[in-house]
Design an enzyme around this catalytic site. Structure first.
Site, PDB file in Angstrom:
ATOM      1  N   HIS A  70       0.845  -1.189   0.000  1.00  0.00           N
ATOM      2  CA  HIS A  70       0.000   0.000   0.000  1.00  0.00           C
ATOM      3  C   HIS A  70       0.883   1.242   0.000  1.00  0.00           C
ATOM      4  O   HIS A  70       1.836   1.329   0.774  1.00  0.00           O
ATOM      5  CB  HIS A  70      -0.897   0.006   1.243  1.00  0.00           C
ATOM      6  N   SER A  71       0.598   2.176  -0.902  1.00  0.00           N
ATOM      7  CA  SER A  71       1.296   3.461  -0.932  1.00  0.00           C
ATOM      8  C   SER A  71       2.808   3.249  -1.117  1.00  0.00           C
ATOM      9  O   SER A  71       3.238   2.593  -2.053  1.00  0.00           O
ATOM     10  CB  SER A  71       0.981   4.250   0.341  1.00  0.00           C
ATOM     11  N   LEU A  72       3.623   3.779  -0.216  1.00  0.00           N
ATOM     12  CA  LEU A  72       5.073   3.634  -0.334  1.00  0.00           C
ATOM     13  C   LEU A  72       5.500   2.175  -0.264  1.00  0.00           C
ATOM     14  O   LEU A  72       6.515   1.783  -0.865  1.00  0.00           O
ATOM     15  CB  LEU A  72       5.762   4.432   0.777  1.00  0.00           C
ATOM     16  N   SER A 114       4.206  -0.272  -1.773  1.00  0.00           N
ATOM     17  CA  SER A 114       4.204  -0.846  -3.121  1.00  0.00           C
ATOM     18  C   SER A 114       5.469  -0.461  -3.882  1.00  0.00           C
ATOM     19  O   SER A 114       6.006  -1.259  -4.657  1.00  0.00           O
ATOM     20  CB  SER A 114       2.968  -0.369  -3.887  1.00  0.00           C
TER      21      SER A 114
END
Length: 713
Positions: free
Chosen positions: A350-352, A354
């Site tokens: 999720h977010s960073l 990924s």
């Protein structure tokens, strides 16, 4: 006086003969003195600290039964460990404590519960300690057997419990200062309800999880310790994700479950924030943080700075090492605890998180037997029949330059790192320079070396303009093509190797596209794919301010929409269908209006020539229906061409095995009113999104040849 009056009001209730004016609870009292005593059925609970408040949560029915069987087996409970919650927690029966298996978490107390009283501020019931519950049960048994009620007991905490009858049992909290002269505490304060047995209290008890695990998914969080608007940890958010998946398996894979083809998918969280901030960097930051707006600065240090940490060579190494080592550790431990597991492994970020996984995946080796990093390559190259630098130069008919390299102490490995400018400074002419650079570039690519570290004089990675024909190929300042570098713009770190090959990589609300662009990458080669991972899905909410697309970097010259994720109940959301219907209707009206205007203009222009011959007029009259039929057909052709543009499949490269990469969720009706208002929530919505979870399950089970009961449209 109020407490005394309250107590006096309760006294008439103790009368075993219900009066006509008694409340409904007394009307339900069964005063049959011949009723037989039946032992209470225990249920096991564990204590969770939520917002500095104790909350007692029941184990699911299967786990409670396992704990009760272990408790009643007659064996010594000390040292007895019972796995619960799908194997994610262990209960040490002798200690009455519950420990997390795969992550760090405070141990929680466990109780075998039979008697409960209503809590102070909410309607949740709190179990009595096991020893006092046993006293209550013995007193209740005597009361039922002898039909003697109005029993009064005092708990170890000097609380008063009165058993008026089987249906009315109350609990009084001790009032401060009531027994300061050593007197016996009396029933004072507001009475609370007492219940016997878990079946008499309002609590949700789940059935349990399937024992068979078909697939394992590691979930990596983004910036900060909190993962949603309720400031919950990654463990709690993944628990929600897992719960949603279990519900969707029952509703959308019912046939496969009935045929015992599937079990469940296990989702395990990976935490890198705590190890990063335990390095002492928080203390260093606190020394330089200004005292004003303290809470905002603390929030910034704890969350947003994680992005800058990842762009720092020192802390980037800490982050990638933590993520990879945690996934490897959990995977090894999972196999030890599930020796019969034969399923695959996928990863989600999720977010960073990924972006971290993307960088790790691009730096994996195609074979698990390959070397871990480029630093090991010199040893590999010099083994066996690998030619020396002198032999390579002889092959290129450049033996006369060997003395120059020998004088500068440049061996094959050093020469592989040289740029065109370096060779020019050594006095190598342009032609030989091109031959040498091309030879080493071709040789590296043929050996499958994806990320040689190209450094400038200062030691930092050279961020040059990427060549658009390769995923991350780039050129030096002279325009000379250098070699393939998957990690363009990445800080110079050693990427660890995963001990497994992920099947699918899911990115939720991912900024991967933005980071690649900022690093200087303009285009991803359509033929590029992860060395060890076959699938890649970029899933995002349309209002997510952190999410970026990937497909336009693969096919930059074509504009096309992402794949719309179907609603988990089928079809599109009603407001989206209404919007599309209105758009189509307005287009039809526009096209019909243009067609009518065109027809009117034609008839108007024909009226300007009355002196035409009759034969020509007849020809015009015959040609008119043809022209009339042609023009609307032109409009129809335009309409169909617009529609046809979406029909043919778009080649988005091999990053997801030839399938589409970008998948967009459907916004909720309330979110469509103001996208700015729901922007932050949109970035944190994935944990409880049925549409997201269903897409993940669908893609995982498709690899096993198992499909949804009814395909979603």
């Amino acid at each position: 006086m109020s407490s005394v009056e309250s107590h006096q009001e309760q006294l008439p209730h103790s009368d075993p003969t219900p009066s006509p004016n008694s409340c409904s609870s007394f009307e339900l009292i069964d005063m049959d003195a011949s009723s037989l005593y039946e032992p209470v059925s225990p249920h096991w609970f564990y204590c969770k600290i939520v917002d500095s408040k104790e909350t007692w949560i029941p184990f699911n029915s299967e786990d409670s039964q396992l704990l009760e069987e272990a408790y009643g087996s007659g064996k010594d409970c000390n040292g007895r460990v019972v796995p619960t919650d799908g194997g994610r927690y262990d209960v040490h029966l002798g200690e009455r404590m519950r420990y997390a298996v795969y992550w760090d978490e405070l141990a929680s107390e466990v109780r075998r519960c039979t008697w409960f009283y209503k809590g102070d501020k909410d309607n949740k019931y709190v179990p009595y300690p096991e020893s006092f519950s046993q006293v209550l049960e013995e007193t209740y048994m005597l009361a039922v057997t002898l039909d003697e009620w109005k029993k009064k007991l005092e708990s170890p905490n000097r609380e008063i419990i009165i058993l008026h009858n089987p249906k009315l049992m109350v609990h009084y909290q001790p009032v401060a200062g009531s027994d300061e002269w050593g007197s016996t505490p009396t029933e004072q304060g507001r009475p609370r309800t007492v219940k016997r047995g878990v079946e008499n209290i309002s609590v949700d008890i789940h059935c349990g999880e399937p024992l068979q695990i078909d697939h394992l998914v590691f979930v990596v969080h983004g910036i900060g310790p909190a993962c949603d608007l309720r400031f919950r940890s990654i463990v709690q958010c993944v628990n929600d994700f897992r719960s949603v998946s279990l519900n969707l398996l029952q509703t959308h894979f019912k046939k496969a479950q009935e045929n015992q083809q599937i079990g469940r998918v296990e989702f395990l969280p990976v935490n890198w924030h705590s190890p990063l901030h335990s390095t002492g960097v928080d203390v260093d930051l606190q020394r330089i943080t200004l005292p004003s707006i303290n809470r905002l600065r603390h929030f910034t240090n704890d969350t947003i700075l994680d992005v800058f940490f990842y762009n720092s060579p020192t802390y980037c190494q800490t982050i990638v090492d933590t993520v990879a080592s945690e996934m490897n550790r959990i995977y090894t431990l999972f196999l030890q605890r599930n020796p019969d597991f034969k399923g695959g492994v996928s990863i989600a970020g999720h977010s960073l998180g990924s972006l971290i996984l993307f960088d790790i995946l691009t730096n994996q080796k195609d074979s698990l037997g390959d070397v871990d990093s480029e630093k090991d390559l010199p040893n590999i190259k010099d083994q066996g029949d690998t030619p020396t630098l002198e032999e390579d130069l002889k092959k290129l008919q450049l033996s006369e330059f060997f003395s120059i390299f020998e004088k500068e102490k440049v061996d094959k490995e050093a020469l592989a790192l040289c740029t065109d400018k370096d060779l020019q400074e050594m006095g190598i002419p342009l032609g030989p320079r091109k031959k040498i650079l091309n030879y080493f570039r071709t040789r590296k690519n043929s050996m499958g070396i994806n990320r040689p570290t190209l450094q400038s004089d200062s030691g930092a990675n050279v961020s040059n303009i990427p060549k658009e024909s390769d995923f991350c190929s780039r050129c030096d300042g002279t325009g000379n093509d250098d070699y393939l570098d998957v990690g363009i713009g990445q800080v110079s770190v050693k990427y660890p190797r995963l001990i497994y090959k992920p099947e699918i990589f899911f990115a939720f609300g991912s900024p991967i596209g933005m980071f690649l662009t900022v690093r200087g990458l303009k285009r991803i080669d359509p033929n590029y794919k992860f060395p060890t991972c076959k699938g890649f899905f970029n899933i995002y909410h349309p209002f997510d301010p952190v999410a970026y697309r990937i497909e336009p970097m693969v096919v930059p010259g074509v504009e096309f929409e992402p794949m719309l994720i179907p609603h988990h109940k089928g079809r599109k959301r009603m407001h989206l269908e209404l919007r599309e219907g209105l758009t189509r209707m307005s287009m039809d009206l526009k096209n019909n209006l243009l067609g009518s205007l065109r027809m009117a203009w034609k008839s108007f222009t024909r009226a300007q020539y009355p002196a035409l011959q009759a034969s020509e007029t007849a020809e015009d009259t015959e040609a008119e229906p043809e022209s009339n039929s042609e023009k609307p057909s032109d409009v129809n052709i335009e309409e169909t061409s617009v529609a046809v543009k979406e029909v043919p499949p778009i080649n988005v490269g091999m990053l997801n095995g030839g399938q589409r990469i970008d998948y967009v969720l459907q916004e909720k009706p309330i979110e469509s009113f103001n996208e700015y208002l729901f922007a932050l929530q949109s970035h944190l919505c994935y944990w409880e999104s049925e549409d997201t979870v269903l897409l993940v399950l669908k893609e995982i089970y498709q690899t096993k040849g198992i499909f949804l009961d009814q395909p979603l449209q």
